[in-house]
Design a protein around this motif. Structure first.
Motif, PDB file in Angstrom:
ATOM      1  N   LEU A  58       0.866  -1.174   0.000  1.00 16.03           N
ATOM      2  CA  LEU A  58       0.000   0.000   0.000  1.00 16.03           C
ATOM      3  C   LEU A  58       0.899   1.218   0.000  1.00 16.03           C
ATOM      4  CD1 LEU A  58      -2.895   1.161   0.243  1.00 16.03           C
ATOM      5  CD2 LEU A  58      -2.588   1.086   2.732  1.00 16.03           C
ATOM      6  N   THR A  59       0.703   2.102  -0.992  1.00 15.82           N
ATOM      7  CA  THR A  59       1.530   3.305  -1.078  1.00 15.82           C
ATOM      8  C   THR A  59       0.641   4.537  -1.075  1.00 15.82           C
ATOM      9  OG1 THR A  59       1.565   3.143  -3.488  1.00 15.82           O
ATOM     10  CG2 THR A  59       3.435   2.210  -2.304  1.00 15.82           C
ATOM     11  N   ASP A  60       1.205   5.645  -0.591  1.00 17.11           N
ATOM     12  CA  ASP A  60       0.458   6.902  -0.574  1.00 17.11           C
ATOM     13  C   ASP A  60       0.702   7.668  -1.876  1.00 17.11           C
ATOM     14  OD1 ASP A  60       2.965   8.095  -0.344  1.00 17.11           O
ATOM     15  OD2 ASP A  60       2.725   8.592   1.771  1.00 17.11           O
ATOM     16  N   ALA A  61       0.198   8.897  -1.949  1.00 11.84           N
ATOM     17  CA  ALA A  61       0.299   9.697  -3.168  1.00 11.84           C
ATOM     18  C   ALA A  61       1.743   9.999  -3.551  1.00 11.84           C
ATOM     19  CB  ALA A  61      -0.483  10.992  -3.001  1.00 11.84           C
ATOM     20  N   ASP A  62       2.639   9.992  -2.572  1.00  7.94           N
ATOM     21  CA  ASP A  62       4.065  10.223  -2.847  1.00  7.94           C
ATOM     22  C   ASP A  62       4.804   8.920  -3.117  1.00  7.94           C
ATOM     23  OD1 ASP A  62       3.768  12.982  -2.514  1.00  7.94           O
ATOM     24  OD2 ASP A  62       3.992  12.781  -0.325  1.00  7.94           O
ATOM     25  N   ASN A  63       4.048   7.851  -3.316  1.00  9.86           N
ATOM     26  CA  ASN A  63       4.595   6.517  -3.582  1.00  9.86           C
ATOM     27  C   ASN A  63       5.415   5.975  -2.403  1.00  9.86           C
ATOM     28  OD1 ASN A  63       4.571   4.329  -5.304  1.00  9.86           O
ATOM     29  ND2 ASN A  63       6.561   4.841  -6.198  1.00  9.86           N
ATOM     30  N   GLN A  64       5.073   6.440  -1.208  1.00  9.08           N
ATOM     31  CA  GLN A  64       5.735   5.955   0.001  1.00  9.08           C
ATOM     32  C   GLN A  64       4.921   4.795   0.573  1.00  9.08           C
ATOM     33  OE1 GLN A  64       8.795   7.073   1.156  1.00  9.08           O
ATOM     34  NE2 GLN A  64       8.656   8.033  -0.880  1.00  9.08           N
ATOM     35  N   PRO A  65       5.572   3.699   0.945  1.00 10.25           N
ATOM     36  CA  PRO A  65       4.824   2.555   1.477  1.00 10.25           C
ATOM     37  C   PRO A  65       4.197   2.843   2.837  1.00 10.25           C
ATOM     38  CG  PRO A  65       7.196   2.175   1.620  1.00 10.25           C
ATOM     39  CD  PRO A  65       7.010   3.472   0.891  1.00 10.25           C
ATOM     40  N   VAL A  66       3.016   2.277   3.045  1.00 10.87           N
ATOM     41  CA  VAL A  66       2.319   2.353   4.331  1.00 10.87           C
ATOM     42  C   VAL A  66       2.508   1.003   5.011  1.00 10.87           C
ATOM     43  CG1 VAL A  66       0.074   2.602   5.455  1.00 10.87           C
ATOM     44  CG2 VAL A  66       0.606   3.956   3.406  1.00 10.87           C
ATOM     45  N   ASP A  67       3.088   1.005   6.191  1.00  6.70           N
ATOM     46  CA  ASP A  67       3.316  -0.249   6.917  1.00  6.70           C
ATOM     47  C   ASP A  67       2.013  -0.694   7.578  1.00  6.70           C
ATOM     48  OD1 ASP A  67       4.362  -2.440   8.193  1.00  6.70           O
ATOM     49  OD2 ASP A  67       5.323  -1.280   9.779  1.00  6.70           O
ATOM     50  N   PHE A  68       1.556  -1.883   7.192  1.00  4.49           N
ATOM     51  CA  PHE A  68       0.353  -2.428   7.830  1.00  4.49           C
ATOM     52  C   PHE A  68       0.576  -3.888   8.229  1.00  4.49           C
ATOM     53  CE2 PHE A  68      -1.262  -4.905   4.240  1.00  4.49           C
ATOM     54  CZ  PHE A  68      -0.585  -4.319   3.179  1.00  4.49           C
ATOM     55  N   SER A  69       1.833  -4.251   8.410  1.00  2.00           N
ATOM     56  CA  SER A  69       2.217  -5.569   8.934  1.00  2.00           C
ATOM     57  C   SER A  69       1.811  -6.721   8.023  1.00  2.00           C
ATOM     58  CB  SER A  69       1.652  -5.794  10.338  1.00  2.00           C
ATOM     59  OG  SER A  69       2.094  -4.789  11.202  1.00  2.00           O
ATOM     60  N   PHE A  70       1.896  -6.530   6.714  1.00  2.00           N
ATOM     61  CA  PHE A  70       1.613  -7.626   5.794  1.00  2.00           C
ATOM     62  C   PHE A  70       2.708  -8.689   5.895  1.00  2.00           C
ATOM     63  CE2 PHE A  70       2.637  -9.749   1.817  1.00  2.00           C
ATOM     64  CZ  PHE A  70       1.463 -10.440   1.604  1.00  2.00           C
TER      65      PHE A  70
END
Length: 136
Positions: A58-70
């Motif tokens: 999952l990435t935000d608008a700046d293409n930075q990953p969102v850590d959600f413990s996948f």
């Protein structure tokens, strides 16, 4: 007897292939191109058959990953979900890679946005230029 064994092996391979070839993502939460007024509490994926998830990013608008413990799944399943941290306003992209029972690789992408009413018009413009993708 050899003929029947050959036919049985052929049918089982054909059925296994056709079953896995038609597996697809049937539902995601948030839904593709959803425009949410607040941060979703979880990310979930539901497939039409059992798969092993190899990767979900999952990435935000700046293409930075969102850590959600996948973590990749070791056992096949049809439904997966993870709690999400509070997401700030903006566009998000989820990319996934799954493997069918025969090792067939499937990939897909979907987008959603988090924002307030004023931001949704701007988000609609951005969303209309992007589309969900799914490939085998």
């Amino acid at each position: 007897m050899k003929f029947f064994n050959t036919v049985a092996a052929f049918l089982s391979l054909t059925l296994a292939f056709s079953a896995s070839a038609h597996i697809s993502l049937t539902e995601s939460a948030p839904a593709n191109e959803a425009m949410l007024m607040q941060s979703p509490e979880q990310l979930s994926l539901t497939f039409s058959g059992e798969v092993r998830l190899a990767k979900v990013v999952l990435t935000d608008a700046d293409n930075q990953p969102v850590d959600f413990s996948f973590k990749p799944s070791s056992k096949p399943n049809m439904a997966f979900s993870w709690p999400l941290p509070t997401l700030s306003k903006g566009k998000y992209t989820a990319k996934w890679i799954a493997l069918g029972g025969d090792g067939h690789k499937m990939t897909g992408t979907f987008n959603f946005m988090v924002g307030d009413h004023g931001a949704h018009d701007e988000m609609k413009k951005e969303m209309s230029s992007s589309h969900s993708q799914h490939s085998h």
